[in-house]
Design a protein around this motif. Structure first.
Motif, short mmCIF file in Angstrom:
data_model
loop_
_atom_site.label_atom_id
_atom_site.label_comp_id
_atom_site.label_asym_id
_atom_site.label_seq_id
_atom_site.Cartn_x
_atom_site.Cartn_y
_atom_site.Cartn_z
N ASP A 6 0.83 -1.20 0.00
CA ASP A 6 0.00 0.00 0.00
C ASP A 6 0.87 1.25 0.00
O ASP A 6 0.59 2.22 -0.72
N ALA A 7 1.91 1.23 0.82
CA ALA A 7 2.82 2.38 0.90
C ALA A 7 3.56 2.59 -0.41
O ALA A 7 3.69 3.73 -0.88
N LEU A 8 4.02 1.51 -1.01
CA LEU A 8 4.72 1.63 -2.29
C LEU A 8 3.82 2.19 -3.37
O LEU A 8 4.23 3.07 -4.15
N ASN A 14 1.67 3.58 -10.09
CA ASN A 14 1.92 2.96 -11.40
C ASN A 14 3.30 2.34 -11.54
O ASN A 14 3.67 1.92 -12.63
N SER A 15 4.07 2.29 -10.46
CA SER A 15 5.37 1.62 -10.54
C SER A 15 5.17 0.12 -10.48
O SER A 15 4.18 -0.37 -9.96
N GLU A 16 6.15 -0.59 -10.98
CA GLU A 16 6.08 -2.05 -11.00
C GLU A 16 7.07 -2.61 -9.99
O GLU A 16 8.24 -2.21 -9.96
N PHE A 17 6.57 -3.54 -9.18
CA PHE A 17 7.43 -4.19 -8.18
C PHE A 17 6.79 -5.50 -7.76
O PHE A 17 5.61 -5.74 -8.02
N VAL A 18 7.59 -6.33 -7.13
CA VAL A 18 7.12 -7.59 -6.58
C VAL A 18 7.66 -7.67 -5.15
O VAL A 18 8.83 -7.33 -4.91
N ILE A 19 6.81 -8.09 -4.23
CA ILE A 19 7.26 -8.28 -2.85
C ILE A 19 7.24 -9.78 -2.56
O ILE A 19 6.21 -10.43 -2.71
N ARG A 20 8.38 -10.28 -2.15
CA ARG A 20 8.51 -11.70 -1.77
C ARG A 20 8.99 -11.72 -0.32
O ARG A 20 10.15 -11.42 -0.06
N GLY A 21 8.07 -12.04 0.57
CA GLY A 21 8.42 -11.98 2.00
C GLY A 21 8.68 -10.53 2.38
O GLY A 21 7.80 -9.68 2.27
N THR A 23 11.35 -8.93 0.97
CA THR A 23 12.21 -8.43 -0.10
C THR A 23 11.37 -7.78 -1.20
O THR A 23 10.40 -8.37 -1.68
N ILE A 24 11.78 -6.59 -1.58
CA ILE A 24 11.12 -5.87 -2.69
C ILE A 24 11.99 -6.04 -3.92
O ILE A 24 13.18 -5.71 -3.91
N GLU A 25 11.40 -6.53 -4.99
CA GLU A 25 12.08 -6.58 -6.28
C GLU A 25 11.51 -5.43 -7.11
O GLU A 25 10.34 -5.45 -7.51
N TRP A 26 12.29 -4.40 -7.30
CA TRP A 26 11.85 -3.20 -8.00
C TRP A 26 12.01 -3.39 -9.50
O TRP A 26 13.10 -3.64 -10.00
N LEU A 27 10.93 -3.29 -10.24
CA LEU A 27 10.94 -3.57 -11.68
C LEU A 27 10.78 -2.32 -12.53
O LEU A 27 10.73 -2.41 -13.75
N ASP A 28 10.69 -1.18 -11.90
CA ASP A 28 10.40 0.06 -12.61
C ASP A 28 11.69 0.83 -12.87
O ASP A 28 12.35 1.30 -11.94
N ALA A 29 12.04 0.98 -14.14
CA ALA A 29 13.25 1.71 -14.50
C ALA A 29 13.05 3.22 -14.49
O ALA A 29 14.01 3.98 -14.41
N LYS A 30 11.79 3.66 -14.57
CA LYS A 30 11.51 5.10 -14.62
C LYS A 30 11.51 5.76 -13.26
O LYS A 30 11.85 6.93 -13.13
N ASN A 31 11.08 5.04 -12.23
CA ASN A 31 10.97 5.60 -10.89
C ASN A 31 11.91 4.86 -9.94
O ASN A 31 12.03 3.64 -9.99
N SER A 32 12.54 5.64 -9.07
CA SER A 32 13.45 5.03 -8.11
C SER A 32 12.68 4.35 -6.98
O SER A 32 11.57 4.76 -6.63
N GLN A 33 13.27 3.33 -6.42
CA GLN A 33 12.65 2.60 -5.31
C GLN A 33 12.74 3.46 -4.05
O GLN A 33 13.80 4.01 -3.73
N PRO A 34 11.63 3.60 -3.32
CA PRO A 34 11.69 4.36 -2.06
C PRO A 34 12.58 3.65 -1.04
O PRO A 34 12.71 2.42 -1.06
#
Length: 98
Positions: A6-8, A14-21, A23-34
């Protein structure tokens, strides 16, 4: 309970990411990971906002269906609807600061 996802989504719509446990896997090349501190601050902010609106959820659970409310308005008028259906629930669950 507000989740990390929710926070992300709030911080980077509209950013793309996956959360596993945890761990955040950041998939968005346009926006930096918080950062983790940005995420935790946003979780705290969103939770406070959610908690502050509890009165709205309580009211919604107690109001009669909109069909019954429309019947009341049709049969008895707006003033009766307001004083008999709306005002008692608003008094039971007041908006903070009122």
């Amino acid at each position: 309970m507000i989740k990390k996802s929710d926070a992300l989504l709030s911080l980077r719509p509209n950013s793309e990411f996956v959360i596993r446990g945890e761990t955040i896997e950041w998939l968005d090349a346009k926006n930096s990971q918080p950062t983790e501190s940005e995420i935790q601050a946003e979780i705290t902010r969103l939770q406070a906002k959610y908690d502050a609106n509890e009165y709205q959820r309580q009211r919604a659970r107690e109001y009669p269906s909109w069909q019954k409310q429309l019947e009341k308005i049709y049969d008895d008028g707006i003033d009766a609807w307001k004083t008999e259906m709306v005002d008692p629930i608003k008094a039971k669950y007041p908006k903070p600061g009122e």
